[in-house]
Scaffold this motif. Structure first.
Motif, PDB file in Angstrom:
ATOM      1  N   THR A 197      -2.538  39.913  -3.481  1.00  9.69           N
ATOM      2  CA  THR A 197      -1.675  40.976  -2.964  1.00  9.69           C
ATOM      3  C   THR A 197      -1.944  42.256  -3.734  1.00  9.69           C
ATOM      4  OG1 THR A 197       0.059  39.400  -2.339  1.00  9.69           O
ATOM      5  CG2 THR A 197       0.708  41.700  -2.564  1.00  9.69           C
ATOM      6  N   ASN A 209       4.470  48.481   1.392  1.00  8.54           N
ATOM      7  CA  ASN A 209       3.271  48.996   0.724  1.00  8.54           C
ATOM      8  C   ASN A 209       2.323  47.894   0.271  1.00  8.54           C
ATOM      9  OD1 ASN A 209       4.259  51.545   1.036  1.00  8.54           O
ATOM     10  ND2 ASN A 209       4.231  52.100  -1.122  1.00  8.54           N
ATOM     11  N   LEU A 210       2.628  46.634   0.612  1.00  8.09           N
ATOM     12  CA  LEU A 210       1.845  45.524   0.082  1.00  8.09           C
ATOM     13  C   LEU A 210       0.943  44.896   1.142  1.00  8.09           C
ATOM     14  CD1 LEU A 210       4.597  43.775  -2.082  1.00  8.09           C
ATOM     15  CD2 LEU A 210       2.849  45.408  -2.807  1.00  8.09           C
ATOM     16  N   VAL A 211      -0.326  44.746   0.788  1.00  9.13           N
ATOM     17  CA  VAL A 211      -1.303  44.085   1.646  1.00  9.13           C
ATOM     18  C   VAL A 211      -1.701  42.771   0.980  1.00  9.13           C
ATOM     19  CG1 VAL A 211      -3.608  44.197   2.649  1.00  9.13           C
ATOM     20  CG2 VAL A 211      -2.188  46.261   2.544  1.00  9.13           C
ATOM     21  N   THR A 212      -1.635  41.677   1.739  1.00  6.74           N
ATOM     22  CA  THR A 212      -1.985  40.363   1.198  1.00  6.74           C
ATOM     23  C   THR A 212      -3.182  39.794   1.937  1.00  6.74           C
ATOM     24  OG1 THR A 212       0.302  39.890   0.542  1.00  6.74           O
ATOM     25  CG2 THR A 212      -1.181  38.011   0.781  1.00  6.74           C
ATOM     26  N   THR A 271      -2.342  40.607   5.951  1.00  7.09           N
ATOM     27  CA  THR A 271      -1.027  41.046   6.424  1.00  7.09           C
ATOM     28  C   THR A 271      -0.523  42.189   5.560  1.00  7.09           C
ATOM     29  OG1 THR A 271       0.101  39.404   5.018  1.00  7.09           O
ATOM     30  CG2 THR A 271      -0.431  38.742   7.272  1.00  7.09           C
ATOM     31  N   GLN A 272       0.322  43.037   6.132  1.00  4.86           N
ATOM     32  CA  GLN A 272       0.918  44.135   5.377  1.00  4.86           C
ATOM     33  C   GLN A 272       2.418  44.158   5.583  1.00  4.86           C
ATOM     34  OE1 GLN A 272      -0.872  48.014   5.776  1.00  4.86           O
ATOM     35  NE2 GLN A 272       0.707  49.034   4.566  1.00  4.86           N
ATOM     36  N   GLU A 273       3.154  44.239   4.487  1.00  2.00           N
ATOM     37  CA  GLU A 273       4.612  44.372   4.502  1.00  2.00           C
ATOM     38  C   GLU A 273       4.982  45.507   3.558  1.00  2.00           C
ATOM     39  OE1 GLU A 273       6.661  40.168   5.182  1.00  2.00           O
ATOM     40  OE2 GLU A 273       5.329  40.122   3.451  1.00  2.00           O
ATOM     41  N   TYR A 319      -6.347  49.466  -0.743  1.00  2.00           N
ATOM     42  CA  TYR A 319      -7.039  48.592   0.201  1.00  2.00           C
ATOM     43  C   TYR A 319      -8.147  49.361   0.923  1.00  2.00           C
ATOM     44  CZ  TYR A 319      -7.971  45.193   3.838  1.00  2.00           C
ATOM     45  OH  TYR A 319      -8.590  44.299   4.673  1.00  2.00           O
ATOM     46  N   ASP A 334      -1.608  46.897  -3.562  1.00  2.00           N
ATOM     47  CA  ASP A 334      -0.968  48.053  -2.962  1.00  2.00           C
ATOM     48  C   ASP A 334      -1.865  48.596  -1.842  1.00  2.00           C
ATOM     49  OD1 ASP A 334      -0.083  50.836  -2.518  1.00  2.00           O
ATOM     50  OD2 ASP A 334       1.190  50.480  -4.265  1.00  2.00           O
ATOM     51  N   ALA A 335      -1.237  48.994  -0.722  1.00  2.00           N
ATOM     52  CA  ALA A 335      -1.999  49.468   0.438  1.00  2.00           C
ATOM     53  C   ALA A 335      -2.883  50.662   0.100  1.00  2.00           C
ATOM     54  CB  ALA A 335      -1.040  49.838   1.569  1.00  2.00           C
TER      55      ALA A 335
END
Length: 446
Positions: free
Chosen positions: A430, A392-395, A388-390, A436, A432-433
């Motif tokens: 988690t 700038n964060l990708v988990t 999932t991405q929210e 990724y 930073d995008a």
């Protein structure tokens, strides 16, 4: 005569009822004069008698007004400061309320041992770690402490001894500020008694930057000419209605127009609810791309003073320290810094801010030897996982094998650490995008 008695009783009843009518029932209420949250009603949280007494004392109507009136009366009539947070020293100096010096050697040992663990984690990844201990006002201006109060600097001396014992890479701003205080005002006389002022922050920050320049020669101390300097008038103590009349120094970064604030892109970053300040600032000044990116765990000495670090680095990512620092690997995963700084204020370096349990039980992953385990890495695309991405964060989240001690997510030449939920057998990471890379993503559990 009867009418007078009735009127008196009526006035007395009104005086008794009004505070109850105006009883403060608001949840999560921060007191404007105590610098703390007021007691919440919690009949299951411990001693019901103590909780009830504290709740009523905190919440009764007109509490703030009554304390303000009582404080002002004592100041004007008796020259005494009767205040829950502050006390008078000599020559009009204001300090936090004095307390008995009783540093806990158990905490100091756990804290310094954890700092060494963080330092080893960073150094394994080629990142320098620097810890800075910032002194309290009582340490720098001991000559103005209240008559009869003897201060022995016990915590700082205990800390220095343990930091040396554990080989922590640290500096202290105690001696720098003591020297500067002989000719300059590095803490205000009255306003904001708990923190250095902007001039003290300038000198303290430059001392840190001098240390960082040993690792990154392009980093240099800030020059006084880089700031617009003035004063701000303060008419009351911080988080208080106590009247003062003081002009305090103020520094504004002349490079502010080149600073981009991207903090909102990290609004979903996990943080302790009591310590949730964060700053993500990018420096676009010409030549800034040659500077390192820094991750700073900071407290109230810096949370209102971003102007010092923001132009000294290419990127300045700051996280409110204390309990968040115990999740160090979570933030390191996200920001992938070139350098890490932890600063703590003397009065906030204790078990009330950093939990004993967290310091004792936290274990950071050693770096993974990919040459030894390279053939055991599994491509992320072959895993049953949730991505999932929210902002700038990708988990990345997935079920994990049973009885594993650590997990890694690898992308390109970067390693990230999974956080393991042993109870629910889930692993989560988690990042930073910008880091990724799905095509090169691999997973390893050990």
């Amino acid at each position: 005569m009867k009418k007078i008695r009735i009127a008196f009783i009526a006035i007395l009843c009104i005086a008794l009822l009004l505070p109850l009518i105006n009883f403060n029932l608001e949840k999560n209420y921060a007191s404007p004069i105590d610098n703390r949250m007021l007691t919440e009603w919690d009949p299951y949280g411990g001693d019901i008698t103590d909780m009830t007494e504290s709740y009523i004392n905190d919440r009764v109507g007109f509490r703030t007004e009554a304390i303000d009136a009582y404080t002002e009366l004592n100041d004007k009539v008796f020259g005494m400061m009767v205040h829950p947070t502050y006390t008078y020293g000599k020559d009009g100096y204001v300090f936090f309320q004095m307390s008995y010096e009783n540093p806990d050697p158990v905490f100091v040992d756990l804290f310094c041992a954890y700092l060494r663990q963080v330092q080893d984690y960073c150094e394994e990844r080629g990142v320098p770690f620097i810890y800075c201990l910032n002194p309290s006002k009582i340490t720098i201006y001991q000559q103005y402490l209240p008559t009869g109060y003897i201060y022995q600097d016990k915590l700082n001396q205990m800390m220095y001894e343990k930091l040396e014992e554990y080989g922590v890479n640290y500096i202290t701003n105690e001696y720098v500020l003591k020297e500067k205080s002989e000719t300059e005002q590095v803490f205000n006389v009255k306003y904001d008694a708990g923190h250095w002022n902007d001039l003290g922050a300038f000198y303290g920050t430059n001392h840190i930057l001098e240390k960082i320049s040993q690792y990154f020669p392009n980093v240099r101390p800030r020059d006084i000419s880089e700031f617009e300097i003035g004063t701000v008038h303060e008419d009351s103590l911080l988080v208080s209605h106590f009247a003062i009349d003081e002009d305090v120094p103020a520094f504004w970064d002349k490079n502010q127009e080149n600073i981009e604030d991207i903090t909102e892109s990290y609004s979903n970053m996990k943080m302790d609810q009591n310590y949730n300040e964060r700053f993500c600032l990018i420096n676009h000044k010409e030549g800034a791309e040659e500077l390192p990116r820094v991750l700073v765990f900071q407290g109230s000495y810096y949370n209102e003073r971003t102007q010092y670090f923001q132009s000294a680095f290419q990127e300045y990512d700051a996280v409110h320290n204390y309990e968040n620092f115990l999740d160090f690997d979570y933030y390191f995963n996200i920001f992938q810094p070139d350098c890490v700084i932890l600063e703590t204020a003397e009065y906030a370096t204790n078990g009330a801010y950093f939990s004993y349990e967290g310091l004792e039980n936290k274990e950071l992953n050693p770096i993974l030897d990919t040459e030894e385990y390279g053939d055991q890495l599994i491509e992320l695309s072959k895993m049953d996982c949730s991505i999932t991405q929210e902002g700038n964060l990708v988990t990345v989240s997935m079920d994990m094998p049973q009885e594993v001690q650590r997990g890694y997510l690898l992308m390109g030449d970067r390693q990230f650490d999974f956080s393991l939920d042993q109870e629910n057998q889930r692993a989560e990471c988690t990042i930073d995008a910008r880091y990724y890379q799905e095509d090169s993503a691999r997973v390893f559990f050990q």
